[in-house]
Scaffold this motif. Structure first.
Motif, PDB file in Angstrom:
ATOM      1  N   ARG A 117       0.849  -1.197   0.000  1.00 26.06           N
ATOM      2  CA  ARG A 117       0.000   0.000   0.000  1.00 26.06           C
ATOM      3  C   ARG A 117       0.882   1.243   0.000  1.00 26.06           C
ATOM      4  N   PHE A 118       0.414   2.243  -0.752  1.00 25.17           N
ATOM      5  CA  PHE A 118       1.112   3.534  -0.761  1.00 25.17           C
ATOM      6  C   PHE A 118       0.115   4.622  -1.156  1.00 25.17           C
ATOM      7  N   ASP A 119       0.087   5.700  -0.402  1.00 18.55           N
ATOM      8  CA  ASP A 119      -0.759   6.861  -0.712  1.00 18.55           C
ATOM      9  C   ASP A 119      -2.209   6.469  -1.032  1.00 18.55           C
ATOM     10  N   VAL A 176       9.782   9.635  -9.554  1.00 18.70           N
ATOM     11  CA  VAL A 176      10.646  10.793  -9.774  1.00 18.70           C
ATOM     12  C   VAL A 176      11.756  10.428 -10.744  1.00 18.70           C
ATOM     13  N   THR A 177      11.994  11.305 -11.728  1.00 17.64           N
ATOM     14  CA  THR A 177      13.109  11.123 -12.651  1.00 17.64           C
ATOM     15  C   THR A 177      14.367  11.726 -12.051  1.00 17.64           C
ATOM     16  N   VAL A 178      15.418  10.928 -11.985  1.00 22.84           N
ATOM     17  CA  VAL A 178      16.726  11.423 -11.550  1.00 22.84           C
ATOM     18  C   VAL A 178      17.571  11.524 -12.812  1.00 22.84           C
ATOM     19  N   ARG A 179      17.688  12.737 -13.310  1.00 20.01           N
ATOM     20  CA  ARG A 179      18.262  12.966 -14.633  1.00 20.01           C
ATOM     21  C   ARG A 179      19.651  12.334 -14.774  1.00 20.01           C
ATOM     22  N   GLY A 180      19.797  11.589 -15.853  1.00 20.01           N
ATOM     23  CA  GLY A 180      21.086  10.976 -16.147  1.00 20.01           C
ATOM     24  C   GLY A 180      21.365   9.713 -15.363  1.00 20.01           C
ATOM     25  N   VAL A 181      20.442   9.332 -14.469  1.00 24.22           N
ATOM     26  CA  VAL A 181      20.682   8.150 -13.637  1.00 24.22           C
ATOM     27  C   VAL A 181      19.572   7.122 -13.798  1.00 24.22           C
ATOM     28  N   GLY A 182      18.352   7.508 -13.398  1.00 20.11           N
ATOM     29  CA  GLY A 182      17.252   6.562 -13.458  1.00 20.11           C
ATOM     30  C   GLY A 182      15.996   7.122 -12.823  1.00 20.11           C
ATOM     31  N   TYR A 183      15.322   6.303 -12.015  1.00 20.70           N
ATOM     32  CA  TYR A 183      14.036   6.700 -11.440  1.00 20.70           C
ATOM     33  C   TYR A 183      13.965   6.298  -9.970  1.00 20.70           C
ATOM     34  N   MET A 184      13.073   6.976  -9.242  1.00 17.57           N
ATOM     35  CA  MET A 184      12.865   6.651  -7.835  1.00 17.57           C
ATOM     36  C   MET A 184      11.375   6.671  -7.533  1.00 17.57           C
ATOM     37  N   PHE A 185      10.915   5.671  -6.772  1.00 14.63           N
ATOM     38  CA  PHE A 185       9.537   5.630  -6.288  1.00 14.63           C
ATOM     39  C   PHE A 185       9.506   6.403  -4.980  1.00 14.63           C
ATOM     40  N   PRO A 221      11.303   1.425  -2.458  1.00 14.28           N
ATOM     41  CA  PRO A 221      10.826   2.814  -2.392  1.00 14.28           C
ATOM     42  C   PRO A 221      11.907   3.760  -1.877  1.00 14.28           C
ATOM     43  N   GLN A 222      11.875   4.978  -2.413  1.00 19.50           N
ATOM     44  CA  GLN A 222      12.771   6.050  -1.995  1.00 19.50           C
ATOM     45  C   GLN A 222      14.243   5.704  -2.208  1.00 19.50           C
ATOM     46  N   ARG A 223      14.474   4.856  -3.209  1.00 13.83           N
ATOM     47  CA  ARG A 223      15.840   4.535  -3.628  1.00 13.83           C
ATOM     48  C   ARG A 223      15.938   4.752  -5.126  1.00 13.83           C
TER      49      ARG A 223
END
Length: 236
Positions: free
Chosen positions: A136-138, A220-229, A174-176
């Motif tokens: 579960r989230f949000d 969230v997009t982390v430019r040049g690296v990847g993505y984060m939940f 999450p959050q990584r």
């Protein structure tokens, strides 16, 4: 267990015959569709396991058929097209295809990709082994056993197999920040010329489905690296 049924919506008779022979020799059952009407009749009458869809199908253009089919069903779709550009591949993925092959291609490659999308549909793609059954989230709820996502209002949200696998990977960590290459590996994305961009397309599709009212999706997009939940996730 019954053999998977593959619908061959291929406009070239010689290629269609070759695909049918290859797939049936490999343990699949096949159905032929030479037009849009054939495709809809087959989908309505038979429990189809996957569709190989030529972008040059007669009647409505193949891309339009892909969109319409995805609106009606989560059946895995592999689009195939002649002289396909990167734009064609991206558009096809945006419309809901699970994979895209440019002609000419080998029947062995199609067979491998077909098996890959069917594995994802059964839930045994290359994602982390889990004992967790839900998350579960949000206000959202994920059921891993049913491969189902429900929004904060309790409504079921239709996800393709590839989208659900990607959500599984993101919500597991999450959050990584997860590198794009790692996302491809963990979610079972194919090692193809289009797979690098396909992850971005899948992220875009997943974001649209996870947006709720005025609340943006927690990716969230982390430019040049990847993505984060970015959401806090509770697993059970």
């Amino acid at each position: 267990m019954a053999a998977p049924v593959v619908l061959l919506a291929e406009g070239q008779p010689d290629l269609r015959a070759l695909l049918r022979e290859t797939l049936e020799d490999s343990g699949f059952r096949t159905l032929n569709a030479m037009s849009a009407d054939d495709l809809w009749q087959a989908v309505d009458d038979v429990d189809v396991s996957a569709v190989v869809l030529d972008t040059a199908m007669r009647g409505p253009q193949g891309m339009d058929l892909c969109r319409a089919l995805r609106e009606r069903s989560n059946v895995p779709i592999i689009l195939v097209g002649t002289n396909s550009t990167e734009v064609d591949r991206v558009v096809g993925l945006e419309l809901g295809a699970d994979d895209f092959l440019s002609k000419p291609y080998s029947t062995r490659e199609l067979l491998a990709r077909l098996r890959a999308v069917l594995r994802r549909g059964r839930g045994d793609a290359q994602v982390p082994v889990r004992r967790r059954q839900e998350a579960r989230f949000d206000g959202w709820h994920i059921s891993f056993t049913r491969r189902e996502l429900r929004d904060p209002a309790g409504e079921s949200v239709a996800l393709t197999g590839a989208e659900f696998d990607l959500l599984t990977v993101l919500s597991d960590q999450p959050q990584r920040i997860i590198a794009r290459e790692r996302l491809m590996e963990m979610s079972g994305s194919r090692g193809t010329e289009s797979s690098d961009r396909s992850v971005d397309v899948l992220i875009s599709r997943l974001r649209r489905k996870l947006a709720h009212g005025k609340i943006a999706a927690p990716i969230v997009t982390v430019r040049g690296v990847g993505y984060m939940f970015s959401a806090a996730v509770e697993h059970a």
